[in-house]
Scaffold this motif. Structure first.
Motif, PDB file in Angstrom:
ATOM      1  N   ARG A  17     -50.911  66.392  91.424  1.00 61.76           N
ATOM      2  CA  ARG A  17     -50.792  65.713  90.131  1.00 61.76           C
ATOM      3  C   ARG A  17     -51.622  66.470  89.106  1.00 61.76           C
ATOM      4  O   ARG A  17     -52.731  66.948  89.428  1.00 61.76           O
ATOM      5  CB  ARG A  17     -51.343  64.286  90.254  1.00 61.76           C
ATOM      6  N   THR A  18     -51.145  66.580  87.888  1.00 66.44           N
ATOM      7  CA  THR A  18     -51.913  67.255  86.837  1.00 66.44           C
ATOM      8  C   THR A  18     -52.484  66.205  85.879  1.00 66.44           C
ATOM      9  O   THR A  18     -52.020  65.055  85.871  1.00 66.44           O
ATOM     10  CB  THR A  18     -51.038  68.225  86.017  1.00 66.44           C
ATOM     11  N   VAL A  19     -53.434  66.645  85.058  1.00 64.39           N
ATOM     12  CA  VAL A  19     -54.004  65.712  84.072  1.00 64.39           C
ATOM     13  C   VAL A  19     -52.908  65.191  83.137  1.00 64.39           C
ATOM     14  O   VAL A  19     -52.984  64.054  82.670  1.00 64.39           O
ATOM     15  CB  VAL A  19     -55.152  66.365  83.256  1.00 64.39           C
ATOM     16  N   LEU A  20     -51.884  65.992  82.889  1.00 60.60           N
ATOM     17  CA  LEU A  20     -50.799  65.538  81.999  1.00 60.60           C
ATOM     18  C   LEU A  20     -49.992  64.411  82.644  1.00 60.60           C
ATOM     19  O   LEU A  20     -49.451  63.555  81.940  1.00 60.60           O
ATOM     20  CB  LEU A  20     -49.869  66.695  81.637  1.00 60.60           C
ATOM     21  N   ASP A  21     -49.921  64.396  83.968  1.00 63.49           N
ATOM     22  CA  ASP A  21     -49.182  63.328  84.655  1.00 63.49           C
ATOM     23  C   ASP A  21     -49.839  61.961  84.429  1.00 63.49           C
ATOM     24  O   ASP A  21     -49.218  60.930  84.675  1.00 63.49           O
ATOM     25  CB  ASP A  21     -49.102  63.590  86.164  1.00 63.49           C
ATOM     26  N   LEU A  22     -51.089  61.961  83.987  1.00 67.85           N
ATOM     27  CA  LEU A  22     -51.794  60.687  83.765  1.00 67.85           C
ATOM     28  C   LEU A  22     -51.541  60.122  82.368  1.00 67.85           C
ATOM     29  O   LEU A  22     -52.020  59.036  82.048  1.00 67.85           O
ATOM     30  CB  LEU A  22     -53.302  60.882  83.978  1.00 67.85           C
ATOM     31  N   LEU A  23     -50.791  60.867  81.544  1.00 65.06           N
ATOM     32  CA  LEU A  23     -50.547  60.425  80.165  1.00 65.06           C
ATOM     33  C   LEU A  23     -49.128  59.888  80.016  1.00 65.06           C
ATOM     34  O   LEU A  23     -48.229  60.304  80.752  1.00 65.06           O
ATOM     35  CB  LEU A  23     -50.697  61.615  79.206  1.00 65.06           C
ATOM     36  N   PRO A  24     -48.908  59.010  79.011  1.00 64.03           N
ATOM     37  CA  PRO A  24     -47.531  58.587  78.739  1.00 64.03           C
ATOM     38  C   PRO A  24     -46.683  59.770  78.287  1.00 64.03           C
ATOM     39  O   PRO A  24     -47.207  60.725  77.710  1.00 64.03           O
ATOM     40  CB  PRO A  24     -47.680  57.568  77.601  1.00 64.03           C
ATOM     41  N   ALA A  25     -45.395  59.703  78.549  1.00 65.82           N
ATOM     42  CA  ALA A  25     -44.503  60.837  78.315  1.00 65.82           C
ATOM     43  C   ALA A  25     -44.594  61.377  76.890  1.00 65.82           C
ATOM     44  O   ALA A  25     -44.575  62.586  76.673  1.00 65.82           O
ATOM     45  CB  ALA A  25     -43.072  60.421  78.621  1.00 65.82           C
ATOM     46  N   VAL A  26     -44.713  60.485  75.928  1.00 62.94           N
ATOM     47  CA  VAL A  26     -44.687  60.914  74.539  1.00 62.94           C
ATOM     48  C   VAL A  26     -45.914  61.779  74.188  1.00 62.94           C
ATOM     49  O   VAL A  26     -45.844  62.653  73.344  1.00 62.94           O
ATOM     50  CB  VAL A  26     -44.548  59.689  73.609  1.00 62.94           C
ATOM     51  N   LEU A  27     -47.020  61.563  74.864  1.00 66.28           N
ATOM     52  CA  LEU A  27     -48.214  62.376  74.622  1.00 66.28           C
ATOM     53  C   LEU A  27     -48.200  63.634  75.476  1.00 66.28           C
ATOM     54  O   LEU A  27     -48.667  64.689  75.070  1.00 66.28           O
ATOM     55  CB  LEU A  27     -49.476  61.576  74.960  1.00 66.28           C
ATOM     56  N   ARG A  28     -47.653  63.496  76.678  1.00 66.19           N
ATOM     57  CA  ARG A  28     -47.649  64.598  77.644  1.00 66.19           C
ATOM     58  C   ARG A  28     -47.013  65.853  77.051  1.00 66.19           C
ATOM     59  O   ARG A  28     -47.458  66.970  77.289  1.00 66.19           O
ATOM     60  CB  ARG A  28     -46.843  64.141  78.866  1.00 66.19           C
ATOM     61  N   ALA A  29     -45.981  65.654  76.274  1.00 67.56           N
ATOM     62  CA  ALA A  29     -45.230  66.800  75.753  1.00 67.56           C
ATOM     63  C   ALA A  29     -46.035  67.582  74.726  1.00 67.56           C
ATOM     64  O   ALA A  29     -45.676  68.691  74.383  1.00 67.56           O
ATOM     65  CB  ALA A  29     -43.941  66.300  75.120  1.00 67.56           C
ATOM     66  N   GLN A  30     -47.126  67.000  74.239  1.00 65.41           N
ATOM     67  CA  GLN A  30     -47.771  67.611  73.083  1.00 65.41           C
ATOM     68  C   GLN A  30     -49.132  68.234  73.343  1.00 65.41           C
ATOM     69  O   GLN A  30     -49.612  68.998  72.523  1.00 65.41           O
ATOM     70  CB  GLN A  30     -47.954  66.537  72.007  1.00 65.41           C
ATOM     71  N   VAL A  31     -49.797  67.868  74.426  1.00 64.81           N
ATOM     72  CA  VAL A  31     -51.198  68.280  74.562  1.00 64.81           C
ATOM     73  C   VAL A  31     -51.415  69.210  75.766  1.00 64.81           C
ATOM     74  O   VAL A  31     -50.587  69.289  76.664  1.00 64.81           O
ATOM     75  CB  VAL A  31     -52.130  67.050  74.708  1.00 64.81           C
ATOM     76  N   HIS A  32     -52.550  69.885  75.733  1.00 66.67           N
ATOM     77  CA  HIS A  32     -52.976  70.727  76.857  1.00 66.67           C
ATOM     78  C   HIS A  32     -54.467  70.430  77.105  1.00 66.67           C
ATOM     79  O   HIS A  32     -55.176  70.037  76.175  1.00 66.67           O
ATOM     80  CB  HIS A  32     -52.762  72.212  76.545  1.00 66.67           C
ATOM     81  N   PRO A  33     -54.936  70.659  78.347  1.00 69.27           N
ATOM     82  CA  PRO A  33     -56.366  70.445  78.591  1.00 69.27           C
ATOM     83  C   PRO A  33     -57.183  71.572  77.961  1.00 69.27           C
ATOM     84  O   PRO A  33     -56.819  72.739  78.073  1.00 69.27           O
ATOM     85  CB  PRO A  33     -56.477  70.462  80.123  1.00 69.27           C
ATOM     86  N   ALA A  34     -58.279  71.214  77.301  1.00 71.20           N
ATOM     87  CA  ALA A  34     -59.169  72.210  76.697  1.00 71.20           C
ATOM     88  C   ALA A  34     -60.279  72.493  77.701  1.00 71.20           C
ATOM     89  O   ALA A  34     -61.262  71.772  77.762  1.00 71.20           O
ATOM     90  CB  ALA A  34     -59.740  71.666  75.392  1.00 71.20           C
ATOM     91  N   GLY A  35     -60.083  73.492  78.530  1.00 69.99           N
ATOM     92  CA  GLY A  35     -61.045  73.801  79.597  1.00 69.99           C
ATOM     93  C   GLY A  35     -60.619  73.131  80.892  1.00 69.99           C
ATOM     94  O   GLY A  35     -59.805  72.212  80.885  1.00 69.99           O
ATOM     95  N   ARG A  36     -61.197  73.612  81.981  1.00 69.70           N
ATOM     96  CA  ARG A  36     -60.749  73.149  83.298  1.00 69.70           C
ATOM     97  C   ARG A  36     -61.886  72.594  84.134  1.00 69.70           C
ATOM     98  O   ARG A  36     -63.029  73.022  83.986  1.00 69.70           O
ATOM     99  CB  ARG A  36     -60.154  74.335  84.083  1.00 69.70           C
ATOM    100  N   LEU A  37     -61.521  71.686  85.010  1.00 66.78           N
ATOM    101  CA  LEU A  37     -62.416  71.253  86.087  1.00 66.78           C
ATOM    102  C   LEU A  37     -61.715  71.552  87.398  1.00 66.78           C
ATOM    103  O   LEU A  37     -60.477  71.526  87.461  1.00 66.78           O
ATOM    104  CB  LEU A  37     -62.678  69.741  85.999  1.00 66.78           C
ATOM    105  N   ASP A  38     -62.500  71.777  88.455  1.00 60.89           N
ATOM    106  CA  ASP A  38     -61.902  71.981  89.776  1.00 60.89           C
ATOM    107  C   ASP A  38     -61.208  70.697  90.233  1.00 60.89           C
ATOM    108  O   ASP A  38     -61.516  69.609  89.749  1.00 60.89           O
ATOM    109  CB  ASP A  38     -62.988  72.339  90.805  1.00 60.89           C
ATOM    110  N   ARG A  39     -60.343  70.830  91.214  1.00 61.81           N
ATOM    111  CA  ARG A  39     -59.575  69.672  91.698  1.00 61.81           C
ATOM    112  C   ARG A  39     -60.501  68.566  92.210  1.00 61.81           C
ATOM    113  O   ARG A  39     -60.227  67.376  92.022  1.00 61.81           O
ATOM    114  CB  ARG A  39     -58.610  70.124  92.804  1.00 61.81           C
ATOM    115  N   ASP A  40     -61.609  68.967  92.850  1.00 61.10           N
ATOM    116  CA  ASP A  40     -62.507  67.942  93.410  1.00 61.10           C
ATOM    117  C   ASP A  40     -63.600  67.512  92.421  1.00 61.10           C
ATOM    118  O   ASP A  40     -64.471  66.718  92.775  1.00 61.10           O
ATOM    119  CB  ASP A  40     -63.134  68.437  94.724  1.00 61.10           C
ATOM    120  N   THR A  41     -63.597  68.039  91.208  1.00 61.30           N
ATOM    121  CA  THR A  41     -64.575  67.610  90.193  1.00 61.30           C
ATOM    122  C   THR A  41     -63.992  66.441  89.409  1.00 61.30           C
ATOM    123  O   THR A  41     -62.804  66.430  89.095  1.00 61.30           O
ATOM    124  CB  THR A  41     -64.895  68.781  89.234  1.00 61.30           C
TER     125      THR A  41
END
Ligand code: URA
Length: 243
Positions: free
Chosen positions: A94-118
């Motif tokens: 699952r990605t961070v975008l999968d946690l957002l409603p569809a209408v927001l998912r299409a528009q944003v990107h994560p600014a910086g990364r965390l590891d999967r277990d962080t």
């Protein structure tokens, strides 16, 4: 000075469909109503949307087959749970975008990364310049982590982390950091760089192992204590402007 326009769908919706369309597409309400009644507008989960339909944040609106969005950038904070990856697309997780409603998912990107277990604070935006400021080494934006270690953390460890550590395979030490003990095995570490697995590698260089990593803060933006893992909210104008 650039003017940042913050529009958060969670705070402006529900909103009537004709009003949303007029604002998004630069139309009069009359023009918007005509397009809706003429069948040019589709809304997810609505067979025949009417002008007075109250839109939910998860409903995507399309005009002539194109997604319609309110003007202005989106700025969100998310409480990332474990087992979620900070990318826009991943075949396995699952990605961070999968946690957002569809209408927001299409528009944003994560600014910086965390590891999967962080776990912890992830900022998402549609504003490329803003995310560049967050992640660029030139802006030295502080990122604060709560770090839980397998072994106790000594005063010498804290001093070494604060002074800078030469990581395995690299030729320059990490920049000075802020390191404070929380308890025997836990510290709070604020770093201004974003090297690959930086916190885990800093502790590994001290012969320790990170067993829990949680990001609490980026710059002046603190993870909202009201957000459970997996939840998000729009940033306030002050939070956006502070980066
Ligand atoms: N440092 C790490 O090692 N992992 C993260 O997720 C963030 C910083």
């Amino acid at each position: 000075m650039s003017v940042i326009m913050v529009v958060s769908l969670e705070t402006v919706l529900p909103m009537r469909l004709d009003y949303f369309l007029a604002h998004s597409a630069g139309l009069t309400r009359k023009e918007a109503k005509k397009l809706i009644s003429g069948g040019a507008v589709t809304v997810a989960d609505e067979a025949k949307p009417k002008a007075n339909l109250q839109l939910r944040p998860d409903q995507v609106v399309m005009l002539h087959g194109e997604v319609v969005q309110l003007p202005g950038h989106r700025y969100l904070m998310l409480h990332k749970p474990v087992d979620v990856v900070c990318s826009t697309d991943d075949p396995e997780h699952r990605t961070v975008l999968d946690l957002l409603p569809a209408v927001l998912r299409a528009q944003v990107h994560p600014a910086g990364r965390l590891d999967r277990d962080t776990t912890g604070l992830v900022l998402l935006t549609s504003d490329g310049q803003w995310s560049h400021r967050l992640t660029s080494p030139n802006h030295a934006c502080g990122k604060c982590y709560r770090v839980t270690c397998a072994d106790p953390v000594s005063d010498e460890d804290l001093q070494a982390l604060a002074d800078g550590i030469l990581l395995r395979g690299e030729d320059s030490p990490t920049l000075p950091a802020l390191a404070e003990r929380v308890n025997t095995h836990t510290l709070r570490l604020t770093i201004t760089e974003g090297r690959y697995h930086q916190v885990k590698r800093m502790l590994a260089a001290r012969g320790n192992k990170v067993v829990g990593l949680h990001r609490e803060q980026i710059g002046d933006i603190v993870l909202d204590a009201d957000l459970a893992p997996g939840e998000f909210r729009a940033l306030t104008e002050e939070e956006v402007a502070g980066i």
